[in-house]
Design a protein around this motif. Structure first.
Motif, PDB file in Angstrom:
ATOM      1  N   GLN A  33       0.822  -1.208   0.000  1.00 19.07           N
ATOM      2  CA  GLN A  33       0.000   0.000   0.000  1.00 19.07           C
ATOM      3  C   GLN A  33       0.854   1.254   0.000  1.00 19.07           C
ATOM      4  O   GLN A  33       0.553   2.214  -0.716  1.00 19.07           O
ATOM      5  N   ILE A  36       2.101   1.919  -3.473  1.00 16.50           N
ATOM      6  CA  ILE A  36       1.037   2.375  -4.377  1.00 16.50           C
ATOM      7  C   ILE A  36       0.707   3.845  -4.122  1.00 16.50           C
ATOM      8  O   ILE A  36       0.626   4.655  -5.055  1.00 16.50           O
ATOM      9  N   TYR A  37       0.524   4.209  -2.866  1.00 17.27           N
ATOM     10  CA  TYR A  37       0.164   5.587  -2.543  1.00 17.27           C
ATOM     11  C   TYR A  37       1.297   6.553  -2.853  1.00 17.27           C
ATOM     12  O   TYR A  37       1.071   7.631  -3.431  1.00 17.27           O
ATOM     13  N   SER A  40       1.802   6.929  -6.657  1.00 19.54           N
ATOM     14  CA  SER A  40       0.705   7.689  -7.262  1.00 19.54           C
ATOM     15  C   SER A  40       0.832   9.170  -6.937  1.00 19.54           C
ATOM     16  O   SER A  40       0.624  10.029  -7.807  1.00 19.54           O
ATOM     17  N   VAL A  61      -7.241   2.696  -6.986  1.00 21.18           N
ATOM     18  CA  VAL A  61      -6.308   2.458  -5.881  1.00 21.18           C
ATOM     19  C   VAL A  61      -6.781   1.282  -5.037  1.00 21.18           C
ATOM     20  O   VAL A  61      -5.984   0.420  -4.640  1.00 21.18           O
ATOM     21  N   ALA A  64      -6.028  -1.840  -6.853  1.00 20.21           N
ATOM     22  CA  ALA A  64      -4.586  -2.109  -6.892  1.00 20.21           C
ATOM     23  C   ALA A  64      -4.085  -2.659  -5.565  1.00 20.21           C
ATOM     24  O   ALA A  64      -3.274  -3.589  -5.540  1.00 20.21           O
ATOM     25  N   ARG A  65      -4.533  -2.102  -4.457  1.00 17.78           N
ATOM     26  CA  ARG A  65      -3.992  -2.553  -3.173  1.00 17.78           C
ATOM     27  C   ARG A  65      -4.438  -3.968  -2.823  1.00 17.78           C
ATOM     28  O   ARG A  65      -3.675  -4.744  -2.265  1.00 17.78           O
ATOM     29  N   ALA A  68      -2.501  -6.342  -5.106  1.00 15.93           N
ATOM     30  CA  ALA A  68      -1.092  -6.469  -4.724  1.00 15.93           C
ATOM     31  C   ALA A  68      -0.896  -7.162  -3.379  1.00 15.93           C
ATOM     32  O   ALA A  68       0.210  -7.632  -3.095  1.00 15.93           O
ATOM     33  N   TYR A 154       4.114  -6.271  -9.646  1.00 13.08           N
ATOM     34  CA  TYR A 154       3.672  -5.224  -8.718  1.00 13.08           C
ATOM     35  C   TYR A 154       3.622  -3.869  -9.413  1.00 13.08           C
ATOM     36  O   TYR A 154       2.645  -3.122  -9.283  1.00 13.08           O
ATOM     37  N   MET A 158       0.171  -0.632 -10.589  1.00 11.19           N
ATOM     38  CA  MET A 158       0.039   0.762 -10.175  1.00 11.19           C
ATOM     39  C   MET A 158      -1.158   1.413 -10.876  1.00 11.19           C
ATOM     40  O   MET A 158      -1.355   1.231 -12.082  1.00 11.19           O
ATOM     41  N   THR A 172      10.748   1.542  -8.229  1.00 11.54           N
ATOM     42  CA  THR A 172       9.780   0.710  -7.517  1.00 11.54           C
ATOM     43  C   THR A 172      10.432  -0.565  -7.000  1.00 11.54           C
ATOM     44  O   THR A 172      10.190  -0.986  -5.861  1.00 11.54           O
TER      45      THR A 172
END
Length: 206
Positions: A33, A36-37, A40, A61, A64-65, A68, A154, A158, A172
């Motif tokens: 998480q 991702i955050y 972004s 989002v 995605a979380r 993942a 992963y 995104m 990443t």
């Protein structure tokens, strides 16, 4: 004063299967998480607040979380295997089987995410179990190398359009490597190895 005590309060030790499951759950969610955050926000720049306020992006989002999360469980689970295997008196395969059970129990804590769907969620569980089972077929990896097979998958999750991602894969991947090393260090500092191994051994015998 209470805030000061909360900030500097020692984190609880990891002595049994449930405490290990809680650790794996928290760290797996954190590693995927946070990436991702932060990615972004970095890509959105000054428009991050506007972007995150949009319902469509928020849904992306969320998807995605959850998509993942099994990857996080896989990476953290493999890291834990390496730590336990390093000094365990229990045969590694036996310990790994117990660890797989713990990791899958974490997965099973959550209902099917609506954005994923039951079929894909069950497939993700099966893939997670398979990846962890394959861990026993080779020597434990260096912690920094564990994310390597999953980093591209992963990155592809995104919630940013592929054309806008640029050359960010290496960043990443490095994020995953550094984060997992930090999680490893926290496990070492919190783990009561003797108590945890007794708990895992007892479960194996039962």
């Amino acid at each position: 004063m209470k805030l000061f005590e909360k900030l500097f309060r020692p984190r609880p030790p990891i002595r049994d299967r449930e405490e290990l499951a809680d650790f794996i759950n928290a760290q797996s969610a954190f590693i995927v998480q946070k990436g991702i955050y932060e990615y972004s926000r970095a890509r959105a720049g000054h428009y991050a607040k506007v972007l995150f306020a949009e319902e469509g992006f928020a849904q992306s989002v969320e998807h995605a979380r959850w998509q993942a999360f099994p990857l996080g469980l896989s990476m953290v689970g493999e890291m834990v295997d390496g730590v336990l295997a390093s000094q365990s008196v229990m045969p590694r395969r036996q310990m790994l089987d117990q660890l797989i059970s713990v990791v899958l129990s974490v997965f099973d804590r959550y209902p099917v995410p609506p954005s994923i769907g039951e079929e894909a969620w069950l497939a993700a569980r099966s893939n997670l179990a398979h990846r962890l089972d394959l861990v026993g077929g080779h020597a434990p990896k260096r912690v920094m190398d564990i994310p390597e097979p999953l980093a591209e998958a992963y990155f592809a999750m995104m919630p940013i359009h592929e054309k806008l991602r640029g050359r960010d894969f290496q960043t990443t991947r490095n994020y995953l490597r550094v984060s997992l090393c930090n999680i490893h260090d926290e496990l070492i500092s919190r783990m009561d190895r003797a108590a945890l191994e007794r708990a895992m051994t007892t479960a194996a015998v039962a």
